[in-house]
Design an enzyme around this catalytic site. Structure first.
Site, mmCIF file in Angstrom:
data_model
loop_
_atom_site.group_PDB
_atom_site.id
_atom_site.type_symbol
_atom_site.label_atom_id
_atom_site.label_comp_id
_atom_site.label_asym_id
_atom_site.label_seq_id
_atom_site.Cartn_x
_atom_site.Cartn_y
_atom_site.Cartn_z
ATOM 1 N N ASP A 154 13.548 31.233 -29.318
ATOM 2 C CA ASP A 154 13.221 32.614 -29.271
ATOM 3 C C ASP A 154 11.833 32.751 -28.876
ATOM 4 O O ASP A 154 10.927 32.141 -29.273
ATOM 5 C CB ASP A 154 13.349 33.183 -30.696
ATOM 6 N N GLU B 102 15.005 11.496 -31.034
ATOM 7 C CA GLU B 102 15.227 10.461 -32.147
ATOM 8 C C GLU B 102 16.591 10.607 -32.607
ATOM 9 O O GLU B 102 17.211 9.672 -33.256
ATOM 10 C CB GLU B 102 14.147 10.775 -33.381
#
Ligand code: GLC
Length: 589
Positions: A231, A283
């Site tokens: 956002d 990751e």
């Protein structure tokens, strides 16, 4: 029509990761489906209706915020990023939703709101309690006011939702100087809120803020989400010194001057933040049995960045930053062939500069739905919301154009975002009574801006049921207009020519013909009021895929269709010709 060698965009590789051509459906949880019957949609409601998305043929859903919140801005004011608001359910409901979506092979993208928190967030409550200059205040943008006692806001910035972008946190403090006079101990302090005063802006120069959001990302990644819609991604960093700025940015990023000139939007410092987040997401990728990265496991970041020009948007999607950025150029383009062509061309070119897929979107929870927007006069800027006293959209024209706009959009390569209910051709509620309006922009502007409630109306599932099947009690947090029952899912499912069946066909054919990864060429010798592109992908073995032409007629008369097999049209043909405001896909021989 003859073909043009003018390639606008090269085809993508067939084995690219899922997100490069994903069709992502925005669920606005308040208004999709309400399992507990309290009038507000919830996560169990979403889970119970996920099959609709499979049936429609999308790849993923994006959920607007469902986190703990006092709901000053419909959940974009978060008090706890790691928990579900009781209005929407529990954290177990979120887990169940993610698990069910994955069972159905749908990816799940959640909203992340990093620019601000709620004023009820424990951090902000602590900041208000703490003294000026304290570590608690340093997580937000507190500043002394201007004037001898700090009675004026620290600068002239205005809120996107009207009014000053500063709220006074504490009045000036005086002390008795011992001689019967008072002495100023501290000027009044104010905090920055670029949206509502219930949404204080965080200070992203503070490492504690950065660490907290990295932990929030990991919290949801560990729960299995496939990505984040970020956002106000262009707002996190403010120019040093917070210099004055006279312009007011309105919702949807409309500004009188380029956003990059402003001291609050699109500052270069945001990019370093996103590079860090990208590293965190990486990751979480999985490897295939042979040790190579599994492209299906990639988690994504999507920027909501109301930024211009498109080259600035492209900076958010450089290879080590976000994966996608919303592209609002097509949404904002007036319904005229040259404007649409320019928006399509610029979108493809701008993203190609950095090797990112473009995104497409026509509606969301912040703008008038395209079935209504496109029913308004072309030359008048679209208002932020439509009320009973305003000129009303031409519903039939709006729907015809909306279906054509979607038909063009879904032919184009990249990732497309659909907003709940557009697959039904839903219009906005354009006659909401003022006393039900909830958008803070409506209240802060004293009604001068109607705001976004009209596009957030609860979804109709069954024409005959209470609240058109949104729940079983008939309660709705915003009233549904009468036409919603007619447009309900069960009224359109299996009905030839319905908007729902049009979307299902478009999504199926898009997938079958590899349009999401296709190369694009403009069709030469196209009349000025016709938009036409040829699309061609690459097959798995490296050979050329099928050729598809998309044609949209914006002229005054029906036109001849190109030679080939007609795959789909956005509306009925007129004696074999393509009528005005209608689009078609044709398989070229
Ligand atoms: C984004 C959201 C909008 C919200 C605003 C403030 O633009 O899409 O709904 O009001 O940010 O968080």
């Amino acid at each position: 029509m003859t073909e043009s060698p003018a390639q606008l965009h090269p085809p993508g590789p067939p084995d690219a990761p899922w997100w490069r051509d994903a069709v992502i459906y925005q669920v606005y949880p308040r208004s999709w489906a309400d399992a507990d019957g309290d009038g507000v949609g919830d996560l169990p409601g979403v889970t119970a209706h996920l099959e609709h998305l499979v049936d429609l043929g999308v790849d993923a859903l994006w959920l607007s915020p469902f986190y703990r919140s006092p709901m000053v801005d419909a959940g974009y004011d978060v008090t706890d990023h790691r928990d579900v608001d009781p209005l929407f359910g529990t954290i177990d409901d979120a887990d169940a939703l993610i698990a069910r979506a994955h069972d159905l092979h749908l990816k799940v993208v959640v909203d992340l709101v990093p620019n601000h928190t709620s004023r009820e967030h424990p951090w902000f409550r602590a900041a208000l309690e703490a003294r000026p200059g304290s570590p608690e205040r340093a997580r937000y943008l507190f500043r002394d006011g201007r004037g001898p006692f700090g009675a004026q806001p620290p600068n002239n910035w205005r809120s996107v939702f009207w009014g000053p972008a500063w709220t006074k946190a504490r009045s000036a403090v005086f002390d008795d100087d011992g001689n019967g006079a008072t002495r100023l101990l501290h000027k009044a302090q104010w905090y920055l809120d670029l949206f509502d005063s219930g949404q204080p802006d965080l200070d992203w120069t503070n490492p504690e803020v950065r660490a907290e959001f990295d932990a929030i990302l990991r919290f949801w990644l560990d729960r299995g989400v496939d990505g984040f819609r970020v956002d106000v991604a262009h707002g996190l960093v403010k120019r040093e010194g917070l210099p004055d700025w006279d312009d007011r940015t309105r919702m949807a990023g409309v500004s009188d001057r380029p956003t990059r000139e402003s001291p609050m939007w699109d500052q270069d410092g945001v990019h370093e933040i996103y590079r860090g987040w990208r590293a965190t997401l990486e990751e979480y990728g999985r490897a295939r049995p042979d040790g190579t990265p599994d492209p299906d496991s990639e988690r994504i970041l999507v920027a909501e960045a109301w930024v211009e020009p498109i080259e600035r948007v492209a900076l958010y999607v450089r290879p080590d930053e976000m994966h996608q950025a919303f592209n609002f150029h097509y949404l904002n383009a007036p319904w005229r062939a040259p404007d649409l062509k320019a928006a399509v061309g610029e979108s493809l070119r701008g993203n190609d500069l950095v090797g990112a897929p473009t995104t497409w979107v026509l509606s969301n929870h912040d703008v008038v739905r395209h079935a209504s927007r496109l029913g308004l006069p072309v030359d008048v800027p679209c208002p932020s919301g439509i009320g009973a006293d305003d000129p009303q959209p031409d519903a039939e024209l709006g729907l015809r154009r909306a279906r054509a706009a979607t038909t063009l959009m879904l032919a184009l390569p990249g990732s497309a975002y659909l907003y709940q209910g557009e697959e039904l051709g839903l219009p906005d509620h354009t006659a909401l009574p003022d006393d039900v309006r909830q958008d803070p922009a409506f209240h802060r502007s004293g009604g001068r801006e109607l705001g976004r409630d009209g596009c957030r109306i609860p979804m109709p599932w069954k024409g005959e049921a209470p609240a058109a099947g949104f729940n079983t009690t008939g309660e709705t947090w915003l009233p549904q207009p009468a036409c919603y029952a007619e447009l309900a899912v069960d009224r359109q499912r299996g009905v030839e020519g319905s908007t729902l069946e049009l979307y299902r066909t478009l999504l199926r054919v898009r997938r079958d013909r590899g349009l999401g990864r296709a190369g694009v060429a403009e069709v030469a010798d196209t009349p000025p009021d016709v938009v036409a592109y040829d699309l061609q992908g690459i097959e798995g073995g490296g050979g050329e895929g099928p050729r598809t032409r998309v044609v949209l007629n914006l002229g005054e008369d029906p036109i001849r269709l190109p030679e080939g097999e007609l795959l789909v049209t956005s509306g009925p043909l007129d004696a074999g010709r393509l009528p005005v405001d209608t689009a078609a896909w044709v398989a070229l021989p």
